[in-house]
Design an enzyme around this catalytic site. Structure first.
Site, PDB file in Angstrom:
ATOM      1  N   CYS A 119       7.511   5.518  14.925  1.00  0.00           N
ATOM      2  CA  CYS A 119       8.375   4.663  15.353  1.00  0.00           C
ATOM      3  C   CYS A 119       9.173   4.350  13.906  1.00  0.00           C
ATOM      4  O   CYS A 119      10.214   4.411  13.791  1.00  0.00           O
ATOM      5  CB  CYS A 119       7.979   3.548  16.031  1.00  0.00           C
ATOM      6  SG  CYS A 119       8.094   3.457  17.433  1.00  0.00           S
ATOM      7  N   GLY A 157       0.809  -1.234   0.060  1.00  0.00           N
ATOM      8  CA  GLY A 157      -0.049   0.122  -0.032  1.00  0.00           C
ATOM      9  C   GLY A 157       0.757   1.215   0.051  1.00  0.00           C
ATOM     10  O   GLY A 157       1.963   1.300  -0.764  1.00  0.00           O
TER      11      GLY A 157
HETATM   12  C1  UDX Z   1       5.426   0.113  15.772  1.00  0.00           C
HETATM   13  C2  UDX Z   1       6.005  -1.625  16.082  1.00  0.00           C
HETATM   14  O1  UDX Z   1       4.927  -2.391  15.398  1.00  0.00           O
HETATM   15  C3  UDX Z   1       5.843  -1.708  17.650  1.00  0.00           C
HETATM   16  O2  UDX Z   1       6.339  -3.094  17.745  1.00  0.00           O
HETATM   17  C4  UDX Z   1       6.794  -0.548  18.204  1.00  0.00           C
HETATM   18  O3  UDX Z   1       6.570  -0.810  19.631  1.00  0.00           O
HETATM   19  C5  UDX Z   1       6.149   0.868  17.853  1.00  0.00           C
HETATM   20  O4  UDX Z   1       6.439   0.998  16.346  1.00  0.00           O
HETATM   21  P1  UDX Z   1       3.387   1.444  15.243  1.00  0.00           P
HETATM   22  O5  UDX Z   1       3.949   2.359  14.996  1.00  0.00           O
HETATM   23  O6  UDX Z   1       2.152   1.602  16.552  1.00  0.00           O
HETATM   24  O7  UDX Z   1       4.077   0.285  15.953  1.00  0.00           O
HETATM   25  O8  UDX Z   1       2.374   0.499  14.225  1.00  0.00           O
HETATM   26  P2  UDX Z   1       2.488  -0.684  13.387  1.00  0.00           P
HETATM   27  O9  UDX Z   1       1.398  -1.542  13.523  1.00  0.00           O
HETATM   28  O10 UDX Z   1       3.848  -1.265  13.506  1.00  0.00           O
HETATM   29  O11 UDX Z   1       2.162   0.061  11.934  1.00  0.00           O
HETATM   30  C6  UDX Z   1       3.446   0.917  11.351  1.00  0.00           C
HETATM   31  C7  UDX Z   1       2.720   1.370  10.027  1.00  0.00           C
HETATM   32  O12 UDX Z   1       2.969   0.267   9.085  1.00  0.00           O
HETATM   33  C8  UDX Z   1       1.320   1.944   9.812  1.00  0.00           C
HETATM   34  O13 UDX Z   1       1.335   2.941   9.093  1.00  0.00           O
HETATM   35  C9  UDX Z   1       0.747   0.644   8.904  1.00  0.00           C
HETATM   36  O14 UDX Z   1      -0.470   1.159   8.221  1.00  0.00           O
HETATM   37  C10 UDX Z   1       1.876   0.352   8.398  1.00  0.00           C
HETATM   38  N1  UDX Z   1       1.791  -1.231   7.868  1.00  0.00           N
HETATM   39  C11 UDX Z   1       1.768  -2.268   8.654  1.00  0.00           C
HETATM   40  C12 UDX Z   1       1.633  -1.352   6.419  1.00  0.00           C
HETATM   41  O15 UDX Z   1       1.774  -0.677   5.652  1.00  0.00           O
HETATM   42  N2  UDX Z   1       1.695  -2.860   5.945  1.00  0.00           N
HETATM   43  C13 UDX Z   1       1.733  -3.749   7.111  1.00  0.00           C
HETATM   44  O16 UDX Z   1       1.402  -4.909   6.429  1.00  0.00           O
HETATM   45  C14 UDX Z   1       1.643  -3.550   8.314  1.00  0.00           C
END
Ligand code: UDX
Length: 505
Positions: A273, A266
């Site tokens: 983070c 996407g």
């Molecule tokens: C992240 C880590 O996952 C977590 O372990 C750490 O402690 C903090 O940072 P977070 O930032 O809350 O957590 O969100 P996360 O669920 O990791 O998603 C990050 C981004 O990746 C989002 O924008 C999400 O939409 C995107 N994403 C996630 C994708 O584009 N594809 C995926 O398959 C998964």
């Protein structure tokens, strides 16, 4: 007493800094039966918390805070004197400079405030994500402050958090691992206190050096970011060759070495983070002469995805977004949060407006929507998803909130001037959207619907040449018919299968 403690005495905890990390830590430790005081310098935040108002949206957190305040296990104050009563003092203040870099000013001034107040038998535990170069300085700074105050040394540990926004409470209460990093703990009493604090957890407690603890947090985030950029590059291959990334990743996920998580293609990753840790790793490593080309590519692919969203919209709108009215569905960096930090929506909306589009955004988090309007000059915000869709030339799904996934697409198509959807999260059903009359594009799943194009692309030159040129003579591999039957492994090794499979033991 809380079931977690199984009749054992609670630990007295102070948590300094009540942002995402600190407030979740405070509420969850209180939920586990410990006595927690949350300390925060912002008087407005303390006032809001004492008033029962949450400073941000995190599912389940408000309930936990309320329940634990009611039974007296969780209190909030702006007065750092409370630190003196604690067995364990967590530091959970910010280390981002708000501009993609690190800063240690906040943590240094926080240490100034709290280190001289720590009881002699207390442990200091840093839960903030620290820049790697600061790790070696941390125990020295703390040791010096204690000495200057005429006090004995205290253990200094790291306890990185692995919680995700949107599921932070569950992630904290049911962790997959707890990491303890030892920065300074001569007699092991600091680690013993933390083990006591986490004794209700069934997850493994991993004890290591502070550097390893920080790098294990960094490594996890870098790997997750790499998986997402990998999926995005793979999705490009799928588009190029007419594949479907859902099928491809679905098949890959059966291999337990790969797994299926974090491979959703996407518009890429946002949040506080992943983007920060990737770009700061590249920048910090480069400063010390260490090239990190893989992580640099992860960041580059991630930013490219945001631009590809604009390209997709332009493609479906006939070549340009100029003059088009675009409904932006979702602004937060992921669902179940009101967080806009490094949200792809900011870049996408800004670029669309620069290109001459009118952007009408909607998000179920009204506070995030207001904040978004302040961050993106010229954006319009809608009071409902229907209002955003009314008369739109195209819709762009940026955050896969449940309310968007469950929309009545026939009704949505009828509201729009042109039924065009670019799904930036591969979250919608291709069939459902096409059946509702949409021209639909996502990432790695082709372009479907009204504008679906027949496969008229020219054949690559090499294939064309092979088809039109003289057929090459096909030679049978020479097989020694006198050789005795060998096992498949031996055949591979000796290469008598006609192919060199380069198998090794
Ligand atoms: C992240 C880590 O996952 C977590 O372990 C750490 O402690 C903090 O940072 P977070 O930032 O809350 O957590 O969100 P996360 O669920 O990791 O998603 C990050 C981004 O990746 C989002 O924008 C999400 O939409 C995107 N994403 C996630 C994708 O584009 N594809 C995926 O398959 C998964």
């Amino acid at each position: 007493m809380c079931a977690f403690l199984k009749g054992e005495p609670s630990v007295r905890v102070s948590v300094v800094g009540l942002g995402y990390v600190g407030l979740v830590t405070s509420a969850c430790l209180a939920e586990q039966g410990h006595d927690v005081v949350g300390i925060e310098v912002s008087a407005a935040r303390i006032e809001a918390l004492l008033d029962g108002r949450m400073p941000f949206h995190e599912p389940g957190l408000a309930e936990l805070v309320e329940a634990n305040r009611e039974v007296g296990r969780l209190t909030f104050t702006a007065d750092p004197a409370a630190i003196g009563q604690a067995d364990v003092v967590f530091v959970a203040v910010g280390t981002h400079d708000g501009n993609g870099g690190w800063q240690t000013r906040t943590i240094q001034s926080c240490l100034n405030d709290i280190v001289p107040r720590l009881a002699d038998d207390a442990a200091l535990v840093v839960r903030s994500t620290l820049p790697p170069w600061f790790l070696a300085h941390l125990p020295i700074i703390v040791g010096r402050m204690r000495q200057e105050a005429g006090l004995g040394e205290v253990p200094v540990l790291l306890n990185p958090e692995f919680t995700k926004e949107g599921t932070a409470v569950q992630d904290f209460l049911e962790p997959e691992r707890v990491v303890l990093g030892i920065a300074h703990d001569v007699d092991g009493r600091g680690a013993a206190k933390l083990r006591r604090l986490y004794r209700g957890m069934s997850a493994p407690i991993l004890e290591m050096s502070a550097t390893d603890a920080a790098l294990s947090k960094l490594g996890a985030n870098l790997f997750l970011a790499t998986k997402i950029s990998f999926a995005n590059e793979l999705a490009q291959l799928c588009d190029q060759y007419g594949g479907n990334v859902d099928q491809v990743v679905g098949a890959m996920a059966y291999d337990h070495r790969i797994g299926g998580a974090f491979l959703r293609a996407g518009i890429g990753f946002g949040g506080s983070c992943l983007p920060h840790q990737v770009t700061m790793t590249v920048a910090t490593a480069a400063e010390s002469g260490l090239p990190t080309p893989l992580f640099a590519a992860v960041a580059e692919v991630n930013l490219r995805q945001r631009e590809r969203m604009i390209d997709r919209l332009a493609e479906l709108l006939g070549g340009s977004v100029a003059g088009a009215r675009i409904a932006l569905l979702g602004v937060t960096f992921k669902p179940d949060t009101d967080d806009l930090r490094d949200a792809p929506s900011i870049h996408i909306a800004t670029r669309l407006i620069e290109e001459g589009a009118t952007v009408v955004a909607f998000d179920p988090m009204t506070n995030a929507l207001e904040h978004f309007a302040a961050l993106v000059p010229g954006v319009r915000v809608a009071s409902s998803v229907d209002v955003a869709l009314d008369d739109a030339d195209a819709a762009a799904l940026v955050t896969e909130w449940g309310i968007f996934r469950q929309l009545d697409w026939v009704d949505a198509a009828s509201r729009m001037r042109r039924a065009i959807m670019v799904d930036g999260r591969n979250a919608l059903s291709v069939v459902e959207l096409v059946d509702a009359g949409f021209a639909y594009a996502s990432f790695g799943r082709g372009i479907r619907g009204q504008t679906e194009v027949a496969l008229t692309a020219p054949l690559p030159t090499a294939v064309e040449a092979d088809l039109t040129g003289e057929p090459a003579a096909y030679e049978m591999p020479a097989v020694d018919m006198t050789a005795t039957e060998s096992s498949p492994t031996e055949r591979y090794r000796s290469g008598t299968s006609g192919r060199d499979l380069a198998l090794t033991d």
